[in-house]
Design an enzyme around this catalytic site. Structure first.
Site, mmCIF file in Angstrom:
data_model
loop_
_atom_site.group_PDB
_atom_site.id
_atom_site.type_symbol
_atom_site.label_atom_id
_atom_site.label_comp_id
_atom_site.label_asym_id
_atom_site.label_seq_id
_atom_site.Cartn_x
_atom_site.Cartn_y
_atom_site.Cartn_z
ATOM 1 N N ASP A 197 -1.390 -5.425 -5.758
ATOM 2 C CA ASP A 197 -2.843 -5.343 -5.692
ATOM 3 C C ASP A 197 -3.435 -5.596 -7.079
ATOM 4 O OD1 ASP A 197 -5.194 -5.230 -4.259
ATOM 5 O OD2 ASP A 197 -4.526 -3.512 -3.091
ATOM 6 N N GLU A 198 -4.776 -5.734 -7.107
ATOM 7 C CA GLU A 198 -5.414 -6.193 -8.346
ATOM 8 C C GLU A 198 -5.242 -5.210 -9.487
ATOM 9 O OE1 GLU A 198 -6.911 -4.932 -5.835
ATOM 10 O OE2 GLU A 198 -8.605 -3.681 -6.435
ATOM 11 N N LYS A 241 0.853 -1.188 0.000
ATOM 12 C CA LYS A 241 0.000 0.000 0.000
ATOM 13 C C LYS A 241 0.886 1.234 0.000
ATOM 14 C CE LYS A 241 -3.759 -2.522 0.621
ATOM 15 N NZ LYS A 241 -4.896 -2.641 -0.228
ATOM 16 N N LYS A 284 -12.981 -6.604 6.765
ATOM 17 C CA LYS A 284 -13.826 -5.511 6.281
ATOM 18 C C LYS A 284 -14.755 -5.923 5.139
ATOM 19 C CE LYS A 284 -10.584 -3.776 2.794
ATOM 20 N NZ LYS A 284 -9.736 -2.708 2.292
ATOM 21 N N LYS A 314 2.272 -8.936 -1.825
ATOM 22 C CA LYS A 314 1.380 -9.087 -2.973
ATOM 23 C C LYS A 314 1.180 -7.760 -3.697
ATOM 24 C CE LYS A 314 -3.520 -10.056 -3.785
ATOM 25 N NZ LYS A 314 -3.858 -8.671 -4.167
ATOM 26 N N HIS A 325 -6.592 -13.136 -7.741
ATOM 27 C CA HIS A 325 -7.320 -12.110 -6.988
ATOM 28 C C HIS A 325 -8.726 -12.033 -7.573
ATOM 29 C CE1 HIS A 325 -7.236 -8.199 -4.640
ATOM 30 N NE2 HIS A 325 -8.386 -8.148 -5.270
#
Lengths: 144, 495
Positions: B214-215, B186, B344, B212, B304
């Site tokens: 992200d998508e 992130k 979440k 990882k 993902h």
């Protein structure tokens, strides 16, 4: 000296925790036996992350169901190889598993020199990496 | 419902093939006496019929439109062994808590059987073109949802299955007996390749097994894919040397064309990466191609599930995520995001168990409680490693281990990178919490109840864990799930 958290090799299930006591090791042995897994003891003086085959301190103990007897074997291995890495493995033979189910370190050398990373520059900014265990610069059995 | 109630079925002869329109139920798409064969593909649909449409006729229409039927009778059926090619609705049950006397409009579970010869071997595209093809836009149903499927062993044997599988993945990583730990870099967008690799290195050195992409990290103006791959592999190798462990970073090879994806995957292989990743949005055929590539190149394949909630979340229309789990195990991915229970993102505990069992078990029994409508034998297809990601942190470790078990990747993105003492400390906190919890579980302790005490004790010798617990102790996501199983403990009466 290694500079990662704990300053130690972190292979295995419990390397981020304080060293396990004999009582804690026995509890883990019981967990394995409850599942019908066979316990093996393995040792090495070459802890390279891709050194799969540590030496076996005898075959996995398929027929030994007594945690005290298994702990005795572990301690025999520690006495014989006080400055080696020693790990306890549990082998699951059931269909769909048929692979190790546990692996944790129960002995390690007093000082852990760790690994160097060598880089070989290649075409197109590529780098070929080699992880090198400092201990293996010396011959077997003279490393720690 | 008896044949008489639908006016009698006319399967053969002149009467059946008279030009014109005839109810689907009468044309042979409703067979209440049908006994599904072991080789049949079974599907369970949740049907919301249009007002005034009989549920049996709606079920027959779904069977018809997803197999041989069109809107009118055609004589060319008579050139075929049409009885075989017709899908057969064989059972219709009202969905509990819907219809008269409830707040919900009437819905029905329709069981439909398809002969194996309706499908091409080894092709998810072909399977789905029938099962979720035209039929979902069909006017006679107001809404339609594919809830579950039973794939026969004979059909599964035509699929490769996961390229690597849980067992071999663990052997390659040399990591056994505990969940794996990961984090997503992130912020997802904006980091340069150099800055991005920094996050990867810190997290892996601190104690994570994987980091990882992200998508939506592909090859944007702020960071082109080649730079990302080079810097990430520097981070992976440096962390591996620092810890003596095998480490990995899921390099996302998702791109606009297959050619471009292969090029990126080949580069990842040449750099020594153990894992690559793709997004669900690349499509079923592209996923199967990448799974074949991964098997051929000893590569773990992470998927993902980007996009799935557009059709899997609402209860009355689309498809349940458990069906995606089944198709992706057949298609051949090694990792699939399948929910966290406590994080979440959407996820009822019972439903999530159904997803996890579908990915990890060699055989799953029928279990309405977990949303599994059929017994499923997985025919030795490898197991898929579920991934739990989204809003989870170290303070929930006891719940995560309890709900998700041991064969899972727990991904703490914010829970690693957002740690007050830095990324390495965040990773260490997660790893210590995990190891302490596995140790306690194996010792036979009631770790779900005693979890907070176990963590607190581990934090006494680990200040990063203490800081993590202090920072996030009150964070939880307690919203009602929109997608929950519909079942009553006793069997419902057959319609």
């Amino acid at each position: 000296m290694m500079t990662n958290p704990g300053n130690r090799l972190t292979q295995g299930q419990f390397s981020f925790l304080p060293d396990l006591t004999d009582a804690q090791i026995s509890a883990q042995i019981k967990w394995a036996l409850q599942h019908g897994w066979a316990i093996g003891v393995e040792y090495t003086d070459d802890p390279h992350p891709r050194n799969t085959y540590w030496e076996m301190f005898g075959n996995p103990m398929f027929d030994l169901k007594d945690p005290a007897g298994i702990l005795m074997e572990i301690n025999n291995c520690r006495k014989t190889f006080p400055n080696h890495y020693i790990r306890v493995m549990a082998f699951n033979a059931t269909r769909g598993g048929e692979s190790p189910a546990m692996s944790f370190i129960v002995n390690r050398p007093g000082t852990e020199p760790g690994f160097g990373l060598s880089r070989q520059e290649a075409e197109g900014r590529q780098i070929h990496y080699t992880v090198h265990s400092y201990a293996t610069d010396k011959p077997e059995n003279e490393r720690y | 419902m008896s044949k008489a109630a639908t006016g009698g079925t006319v399967k053969e002869g002149k009467e059946r093939y008279k030009a014109g329109v005839m109810p689907y139920a009468k044309m042979g798409y409703w067979e209440p006496d049908y006994e599904p064969k072991d080789t049949d593909i079974l599907a369970l649909f949740r049907i919301t019929p249009q007002p005034g449409v009989d549920p049996v006729e709606a079920a027959a229409a779904v069977a018809g439109e997803s197999s041989t039927a069109t809107w009118t009778v055609v004589w060319t059926d008579r050139l075929t062994a049409c009885e075989l090619y017709r899908a057969k609705a064989y059972r219709v049950d009202p969905v509990p808590n819907t219809g008269e006397g409830t707040e919900n409009e009437a819905q029905y579970f329709a069981y439909i059987a398809y002969d194996l010869d309706l499908f091409e071997e080894g092709s998810i595209a072909n399977l789905t073109a029938s099962i979720i093809g035209n039929v979902f836009g069909f006017k006679a149903v107001k809404a339609l949802r594919l809830e579950d499927m039973r794939l026969p062993v004979a059909y599964l044997k035509t699929f490769q299955g996961p390229a690597t599988g849980i067992v071999v993945e663990r052997e390659r990583l040399d990591k056994f007996g505990r969940p794996l730990l990961g984090a997503t870099t992130k912020p997802k967008l904006g980091l340069s390749g150099r800055n991005y690799g920094r996050v990867v290195y810190e997290a892996l050195k601190g104690g994570l097994d994987f980091v990882k992409d992200d998508e939506n990290i592909n090859s944007q103006p702020f960071m082109h894919w080649r730079d990302r791959f080079l810097y990430c592999m520097e981070a992976v190798n440096k962390a591996s040397a620092a810890t003596g462990e095998v480490k990995g970073h899921y390099l996302n090879v998702t791109a606009g064309t297959m050619e471009e994806m292969y090029e990126r995957a080949e580069f990842a292989r040449a750099l020594g990466s153990i894992i690559v990743m793709i997004d669900l949005v690349i499509g079923y055929t592209a996923i199967q191609s990448m799974a074949r590539w991964a098997r051929k190149n000893s590569m773990i394949l992470h998927l993902h599930r980007a996009g799935n909630s557009t059709y899997s979340r609402q209860k009355n229309h689309g498809m349940n995520f458990r069906v995606i789990c089944k198709w992706m195990r057949m298609a051949g991915v090694d990792h699939l995001h399948a929910g966290t229970v406590v994080g979440k993102l959407e996820g009822d505990p019972l439903m999530i168990k159904g997803f996890y069992d579908t990915l990890r078990e060699t055989r799953t029994p029928m279990s309405l409680e977990h949303g599994l409508f059929f017994e499923q034998d997985w025919a030795s297809l490898n197991k898929v490693m579920p991934v739990a990601s989204g809003g989870i942190h170290a303070g929930q470790m006891h719940q995560l281990l309890h709900y998700l078990g041991e064969d899972v990747v727990l991904q703490f993105g914010g829970g690693t990178i957002g740690h007050p003492q830095g990324i390495q400390a965040g990773a260490t906190a997660n790893r210590v919490a995990l190891e302490a919890m596995v140790l306690a579980r194996n010792e036979g302790r009631d770790y779900l109840q005693e979890g907070p005490q176990i963590l607190e004790k581990a934090a006494r010798t680990c200040s990063p864990l203490k800081a993590a617990l202090d920072t996030w102790k009150d964070v939880s996501f307690n919203y009602d799930s929109t997608d929950t199983p519909d079942f009553v403990p006793t069997a419902t009466a057959s319609a």
